[in-house]
Design an enzyme around this catalytic site. Structure first.
Site, PDB file in Angstrom:
ATOM      1  N   PHE A   1     139.707 -27.832  91.642  1.00 56.20           N
ATOM      2  CA  PHE A   1     140.906 -28.125  90.834  1.00 56.20           C
ATOM      3  C   PHE A   1     141.235 -27.041  89.813  1.00 56.20           C
ATOM      4  CE2 PHE A   1     138.782 -32.265  91.789  1.00 56.20           C
ATOM      5  CZ  PHE A   1     139.627 -32.646  92.813  1.00 56.20           C
TER       6      PHE A   1
ATOM      7  N   ASN B   1     150.970 -28.630 108.201  1.00 52.37           N
ATOM      8  CA  ASN B   1     150.161 -29.692 108.803  1.00 52.37           C
ATOM      9  C   ASN B   1     150.380 -30.984 108.021  1.00 52.37           C
ATOM     10  OD1 ASN B   1     148.290 -31.252 110.095  1.00 52.37           O
ATOM     11  ND2 ASN B   1     146.501 -30.095 109.430  1.00 52.37           N
TER      12      ASN B   1
ATOM     13  N   GLN C   1     146.731 -34.047 100.668  1.00 52.23           N
ATOM     14  CA  GLN C   1     146.749 -33.282  99.426  1.00 52.23           C
ATOM     15  C   GLN C   1     147.710 -33.899  98.408  1.00 52.23           C
ATOM     16  OE1 GLN C   1     147.634 -29.165  99.990  1.00 52.23           O
ATOM     17  NE2 GLN C   1     146.737 -28.588  98.060  1.00 52.23           N
TER      18      GLN C   1
ATOM     19  N   LYS D   1     156.326 -23.250 100.716  1.00 56.78           N
ATOM     20  CA  LYS D   1     156.376 -22.921  99.287  1.00 56.78           C
ATOM     21  C   LYS D   1     155.156 -23.403  98.497  1.00 56.78           C
ATOM     22  CE  LYS D   1     160.659 -24.528  98.389  1.00 56.78           C
ATOM     23  NZ  LYS D   1     161.945 -24.711  97.654  1.00 56.78           N
TER      24      LYS D   1
ATOM     25  N   GLY E   1     149.904 -27.571  96.395  1.00 54.42           N
ATOM     26  CA  GLY E   1     148.699 -27.916  95.624  1.00 54.42           C
ATOM     27  C   GLY E   1     148.997 -28.424  94.228  1.00 54.42           C
ATOM     28  N   GLU E   2     149.837 -27.706  93.502  1.00 54.72           N
ATOM     29  CA  GLU E   2     150.105 -28.085  92.106  1.00 54.72           C
ATOM     30  C   GLU E   2     151.233 -29.111  92.011  1.00 54.72           C
ATOM     31  OE1 GLU E   2     147.832 -26.127  90.498  1.00 54.72           O
ATOM     32  OE2 GLU E   2     147.671 -24.762  92.191  1.00 54.72           O
TER      33      GLU E   2
HETATM   34 MO1  MOS Z   1     144.760 -24.253  90.753  1.00 53.50          MO
HETATM   35  S1  MOS Z   1     144.790 -25.011  88.807  1.00 53.50           S
HETATM   36  O1  MOS Z   1     145.555 -22.744  90.616  1.00 53.50           O
HETATM   37  O2  MOS Z   1     143.133 -24.109  91.143  1.00 53.50           O
END
Ligand code: MOS
Length: 708
Positions: free
Chosen positions: A233, A601, A608, A671, A674-675
């Site tokens: 994280f 995917n 995620q 694009k 994750g965040e």
């Molecule tokens: Mo993320 S906070 O860029 O691991």
């Protein structure tokens, strides 16, 4: 045979290894002669170590060494004359103590238990200095970071003259990353100037560079392995001092050393989302057109290192506002240094911005989605550039449908279902769509199977799975004939897994490597370069008497990208039930809608998104590292007292993707998610709680005591 394409749902290629215990994490490598390191924490919060009595520890069974500032070999990269001096805390380099829990010694023994026992026998004396850990008391000492410029567009504080204005302060406590896997490093020297590590890392190449700098080694003499990572994280974006200490210890005892942090040490030594107070002033006309916004943020940092993040930046461009001013300061305290934590500053900032906007929606008596549509930014007013792509309107619409927005009561506290007060909320966000240089090596084998290598990482999103899917699509062969290897610094260079950029960077390299391989094979088969005909790869190899075919391809961000502003966008929706007597909030449903370009995917991407929403639920409802300023320590620095959401706290979470490729950023059109999966979740929940109860909670987490 079935051939998979980009956009399918491919099961994790390493899923079986992970759930059967076959996946080896950094703490699980048996190295001959392995020893165990355990850190001894300082018990003061500021001052210097005057003496360390190691006699009892050295007499304890199995102990090989006790490393302290008084006997440690020098780490060259820590010294002022180093060409590239290591930033931040330099363990055992001097006697200064900057925060409580800072390691002052490292015990090395033949077992972990013996090292742990001996660590308790190390006794230190200190020269105390006064310490400052209270953020609120020291907020006036905030300094403007060197790398941050305050921002003005139009008139400063124009919001103050608007017909309708909201001025409020929002607070987020410190939150800990708390990945399941503890931070662990196994280090061993394979020569005077050669070292190998198994370490928890989000970037094996950046780890390699950091270790090479610390010990002034040739980077190629530093081997970093981090094949499986049990969550990070953001807590493994950098090489931490304890990793350097493990290498230093291995040099001193001339044996491999494994250093594992305890869960308690995870609260002080590997960063966290910093305590932040934000002031928002936002003004609008009576019909909801935004006139101006002021966004000021103060965050804590360490006295020994400045940590910054972009908590105010989102207010500069997310909405169409003519007058904007932002200010950002950090407050140095006797605490461990913070680190980016999923979504980082943008998640913090969007809590304040999206809460304030919600407050405004009630002040102007307008539906929160209507308010956002009225102030929709058609271009990026901060950069003065067009968006490469933006489908946030579609996010609003899809999310509203799925959460049942039409059931939302405009007047707070009026929607009842049985005992529960029902509320709906929306929270939005944006996160930069980044792409950087990455390399991938592709190898076609005589049996037609393909192996791809790149020095990227996988901290959980399923990197290898997505890379296999990209390759299967481009090469037009079944996914099961393709393997993807990562987490090894000897592989072709790839960026750190951070900032949601892995698919965009490494995925592009894989994409380009596959195209290059295909072109080569077409040429060998005497076909046109861009032929789409199926060719039998194995046959082409044998006909040309080639044992294998290998290509290393480099991929870079394109020039065209500089003409555009590139972001992923999110609209998160929450439905909550609040018990009016107990103040207990039950989150009923979360709908997470993102415009993150093309989704490679769906299976891992949805997973995620769900993970990000769970993080956002923790942020909104449970997570808070509580400090005791008398002693400079966390009082809940463990998993019993620091509350992360558990299964019972998690409702149905629906992840929805707009799934339209960005035409600019990279050949696949992704694009990054994750965040953005977390950015906007906490305000969606806080806004839903307000809608349910009429109580505005501006200090997270939303615990029941704040509602009754
Ligand atoms: Mo993320 S906070 O860029 O691991």
């Amino acid at each position: 045979m079935k051939k998979e394409t980009i956009g399918d749902s491919l099961r994790r290629v390493d899923g079986r290894l992970k759930v059967t215990g076959g996946a080896k994490y950094s703490g699980e490598y048996e190295v001959p002669g392995l020893t165990y390191g355990v850190l001894v924490p300082a018990i003061i919060t500021s001052g210097t170590v005057t003496t360390i009595d190691t006699k009892a520890a050295l007499r304890a069974p199995g102990v090989l060494a006790v490393i302290t500032p008084f006997n440690a070999i020098k780490v060259p990269g820590y010294q002022p004359e180093a060409p590239t001096r290591i930033k931040g805390l330099k363990l055992f380099n001097d006697t200064q103590v900057y925060f409580n829990g800072q390691p002052i010694a490292l015990v090395v023994a033949d077992t972990f238990e013996r090292a742990t026992h001996a660590a308790g026998l190390v006794k230190a004396t200190y020269q105390l200095q006064s310490h400052e850990t209270n953020f609120h008391k020291n907020i006036e000492k905030g300094v403007s970071p060197q790398n941050n410029k305050d921002y003005v567009r139009g008139d400063v504080n124009a919001y103050k003259d608007a017909p309708i204005k909201i001025e409020q302060e929002y607070m987020l406590p410190s939150e800990m990353h708390n990945p399941m896997e503890l931070h662990v490093t196994t280090a061993f020297w394979t020569g005077d100037d050669k070292v190998t590590l198994y370490t928890k890392s989000q970037g094996v190449i950046s780890s390699q560079r950091a270790v090479a700098n610390a010990f002034q080694l040739d980077a190629k003499n530093v081997q970093i392995n981090s094949r499986f990572v049990g969550g990070a994280f953001g807590s493994s974006l950098r090489t931490w001092p304890h990793e350097i200490a493990a290498i230093q210890a291995a040099k001193m005892v001339k044996r491999p050393v494994k250093l594992t942090l305890t869960r308690e040490q995870m609260f002080t030594l590997v960063g966290y989302r910093p305590l932040t107070i934000q002031k928002i002033g936002i003004g609008a006309t009576a019909d909801g057109k935004l006139v101006g916004i002021s966004h000021e943020s103060h965050s804590q940092t360490a006295v020994y290192e400045e940590f910054t993040e972009r908590s105010v930046n989102v207010s500069r461009f997310l909405y169409d506002i003519p007058n904007v001013n932002t200010l950002y300061k950090v407050v140095p305290l006797n605490v461990g240094v913070p680190a980016p934590m999923r979504g980082p500053g943008e998640a913090t900032g969007s809590f304040a911005l999206e809460s304030a906007l919600d407050e405004l929606s009630y002040a102007v008596n307008m539906d929160p989605i209507e308010l956002r549509l009225k102030n929709y930014a058609e271009t990026d007013l901060e950069k003065n550039l067009p968006w490469s792509s933006k489908y946030l309107k579609e996010c609003y619409q899809k999310g509203a449908e799925r959460i049942g927005w039409s059931n939302r009561a405009a007047k707070p506290g009026t929607n009842r279902d049985g005992e529960g007060l029902v509320g709906y909320g929306i929270g939005c966000g944006a996160f930069g769509a980044y792409r950087s240089r990455a390399l991938a090596k592709i190898k076609l084998m005589p049996d037609g199977s393909v192996n791809i290598k790149s020095a990227t990482s996988d901290i959980g999103p399923g990197t290898a799975t997505s890379m296999v899917l990209i390759a299967a699509d481009i090469l037009n062969i079944p996914a099961k004939k393709i393997t993807f290897e990562l987490g090894d610094s000897s592989f072709p260079v790839a960026p750190t897994q951070g900032g949601s950029a892995t698919i965009s960077s490494v995925g592009s390299a894989v994409h380009d490597a596959c195209i290059a391989l295909k072109q080569k094979l077409n040429a060998l088969a005497g076909k046109l370069e861009d032929s789409n005909d199926d060719i039998d790869y194995a046959k082409v190899l044998s006909q040309n008497n080639l044992p294998f075919l290998e290509i290393t391809q480099e991929s870079n961000a394109n020039e065209e990208g500089k003409k555009y502003s590139m972001y992923s966008f999110s609209a998160h929706f929450a439905q909550v039930y609040v018990h009016p007597l107990t103040g207990v909030v039950k989150i009923k449903k979360v709908v997470a809608v993102v415009d993150a370009g093309k989704i490679v995917n769906h299976k891992t991407a949805s997973s995620q998104m769900i993970g990000g929403a769970v993080g956002g639920i923790g942020m909104a409802m449970t997570e808070e590292a509580v400090f005791d300023d008398r002693f400079g320590r966390y009082i809940n620095g463990n998993f019993a007292d620091y509350h992360v959401p558990v299964n019972a706290d998690i409702p149905q979470i629906e992840a929805i993707f707009i799934d339209r490729p960005d035409p600019i950023i990279n050949p696949i059109g992704t694009k990054g998610i994750g965040e953005i999966s977390l950015i906007g979740v906490a305000p969606a929940i806080a806004n839903a709680v307000y809608n349910a109860t009429g109580k505005r909670i501006r200090e997270l987490p939303i615990t029941p005591d704040k509602l009754i």
